[in-house]
Design a protein around this motif. Structure first.
Motif, PDB file in Angstrom:
ATOM      1  N   VAL A  52       0.861  -1.186   0.000  1.00 31.51           N
ATOM      2  CA  VAL A  52       0.000   0.000   0.000  1.00 31.51           C
ATOM      3  C   VAL A  52       0.892   1.229   0.000  1.00 31.51           C
ATOM      4  CG1 VAL A  52      -0.243  -0.077   2.518  1.00 31.51           C
ATOM      5  CG2 VAL A  52      -1.890   1.217   1.150  1.00 31.51           C
ATOM      6  N   LEU A  53       0.613   2.146  -0.913  1.00 30.55           N
ATOM      7  CA  LEU A  53       1.409   3.360  -1.073  1.00 30.55           C
ATOM      8  C   LEU A  53       0.736   4.520  -0.368  1.00 30.55           C
ATOM      9  CD1 LEU A  53       2.142   3.102  -4.930  1.00 30.55           C
ATOM     10  CD2 LEU A  53       3.509   2.188  -3.044  1.00 30.55           C
ATOM     11  N   GLY A  54       1.518   5.269   0.408  1.00 28.94           N
ATOM     12  CA  GLY A  54       1.022   6.457   1.076  1.00 28.94           C
ATOM     13  C   GLY A  54       1.980   7.610   0.864  1.00 28.94           C
ATOM     14  N   GLY A  55       1.720   8.730   1.496  1.00 27.65           N
ATOM     15  CA  GLY A  55       2.556   9.903   1.320  1.00 27.65           C
ATOM     16  C   GLY A  55       2.100  10.750   0.147  1.00 27.65           C
ATOM     17  N   SER A  56       2.604  11.959   0.076  1.00 29.15           N
ATOM     18  CA  SER A  56       2.133  12.929  -0.914  1.00 29.15           C
ATOM     19  C   SER A  56       2.345  12.476  -2.354  1.00 29.15           C
ATOM     20  CB  SER A  56       2.831  14.275  -0.686  1.00 29.15           C
ATOM     21  OG  SER A  56       4.244  14.131  -0.732  1.00 29.15           O
ATOM     22  N   LEU A  57       3.442  11.766  -2.633  1.00 30.38           N
ATOM     23  CA  LEU A  57       3.721  11.365  -4.010  1.00 30.38           C
ATOM     24  C   LEU A  57       2.762  10.294  -4.508  1.00 30.38           C
ATOM     25  CD1 LEU A  57       6.352  12.950  -3.366  1.00 30.38           C
ATOM     26  CD2 LEU A  57       7.566  11.314  -4.817  1.00 30.38           C
ATOM     27  N   SER A  58       2.161   9.556  -3.598  1.00 29.09           N
ATOM     28  CA  SER A  58       1.230   8.509  -4.025  1.00 29.09           C
ATOM     29  C   SER A  58       0.011   9.099  -4.726  1.00 29.09           C
ATOM     30  CB  SER A  58       0.784   7.664  -2.825  1.00 29.09           C
ATOM     31  OG  SER A  58      -0.039   8.411  -1.945  1.00 29.09           O
ATOM     32  N   GLN A  59      -0.274  10.396  -4.490  1.00 26.33           N
ATOM     33  CA  GLN A  59      -1.415  11.033  -5.144  1.00 26.33           C
ATOM     34  C   GLN A  59      -1.195  11.202  -6.645  1.00 26.33           C
ATOM     35  OE1 GLN A  59      -4.201  11.383  -3.228  1.00 26.33           O
ATOM     36  NE2 GLN A  59      -2.796  10.331  -1.824  1.00 26.33           N
TER      37      GLN A  59
END
Length: 283
Positions: free
Chosen positions: A227-234
């Protein structure tokens, strides 16, 4: 998972967040930017102030996620990434003395993956890796339904592994976008959304770098889901295709066949996971 009323606290790259959790729901959230990062006592006071605002009757524990190495037994925080003054802070003792309830401290990426395990896409996943793609790169590991922090709370620091001329964090975190590409990740995301060819090319390149990082995760942790999180995942829609295409060179085809990759849909995964530290600890 969280049958009791608990407080989760997330120390992010630029912001502090405190949330009260009960029965898996966020009752309230308080947040503010981190102040003077070079003033140790000042930032400690800021943490205490925000927790005080969030405190309410019935809260049985405080869980804190920090972007640093933590002594899990003593709750001492070492070398916090975004707070240069926090070299060795006995945060557990400070907060327990102030609030009189159990306090558990852990790495922010571990809190993120706990949040996903109990409230997000990892609910039915026994082997889960959470990748935080923000200013830097962090990772939390769930193996056989257990959080794996490592002996020094340093498990999953894939971003620190050497890659090309630097390390994976240099190419997969957002902190070096202006050095690498002349624009911030936010600017490039906006340009890509408007169809700018150069911005789309840059995100295509980013997807290839991220695929190499994911291969490292697969070879070492072998999760069934990431699962990808953080601002770049958007910006996932702009690098998804090149990432998936580059993953096709991974040696074990069956691993890819059984792998799922998701972008986190939890607004406060770190806060939720921090709140879960109490029940997850077995106390």
């Amino acid at each position: 998972m969280t049958k009791n009323k608990m407080l989760g606290f997330d120390i992010g790259g630029t912001n502090l967040r405190a949330g009260v959790i009960e029965n898996g729901s966020v009752l309230s959230i308080y947040h503010e930017p981190i102040g003077d990062q070079f003033d140790e006592q000042g930032t400690i006071n800021q943490v205490i102030k925000l927790i005080s605002l969030a405190m309410s009757p019935g809260i049985v524990s405080i869980g804190v996620g920090v972007p640093s190495v933590v002594d899990l037994k003593t709750g001492v925080v070492y070398d916090t990434v975004n707070i240069p003054s926090w070299k060795e802070v006995p945060l557990k003792d400070i907060l327990e003395e102030k609030f009189g309830i159990p306090v558990l401290i852990n790495n922010d990426a571990n809190c993120f993956v706990l949040g996903e395990k109990y409230f997000g896409s990892g609910k039915n996943v026994s082997n889960l890796t959470g990748l935080i793609l923000g200013t830097g790169v962090g990772a939390g590991l769930i193996m056989n339904n257990k959080l794996v922090p490592g002996h020094n709370c340093g498990a999953g620091e894939f971003g620190m592994v050497s890659y090309l001329e630097h390390n994976y964090e240099y190419y997969c975190g957002g902190g070096n976008f202006e050095v690498l590409y002349g624009n911030s990740a936010v600017e490039l995301s906006g340009l890509a959304g408007a169809g700018n060819p150069e911005a789309l090319r840059i995100w295509n390149t980013y997807g290839k770098h991220l695929a190499e990082l994911i291969k490292l995760v697969l070879y070492t942790a072998d999760p069934q889901s990431i699962v990808l999180g953080g601002s770049l995942s958007q910006a996932y829609p702009f690098f998804k295709e090149s990432m998936l295409q580059s993953l096709q060179t991974f040696a074990f085809r069956n691993t890819l066949k059984n792998l799922s990759i998701h972008v986190s849909e939890l607004e406060y995964a770190g806060v939720l996971g921090a709140a879960c530290l109490y029940n997850d600890s077995g106390i």
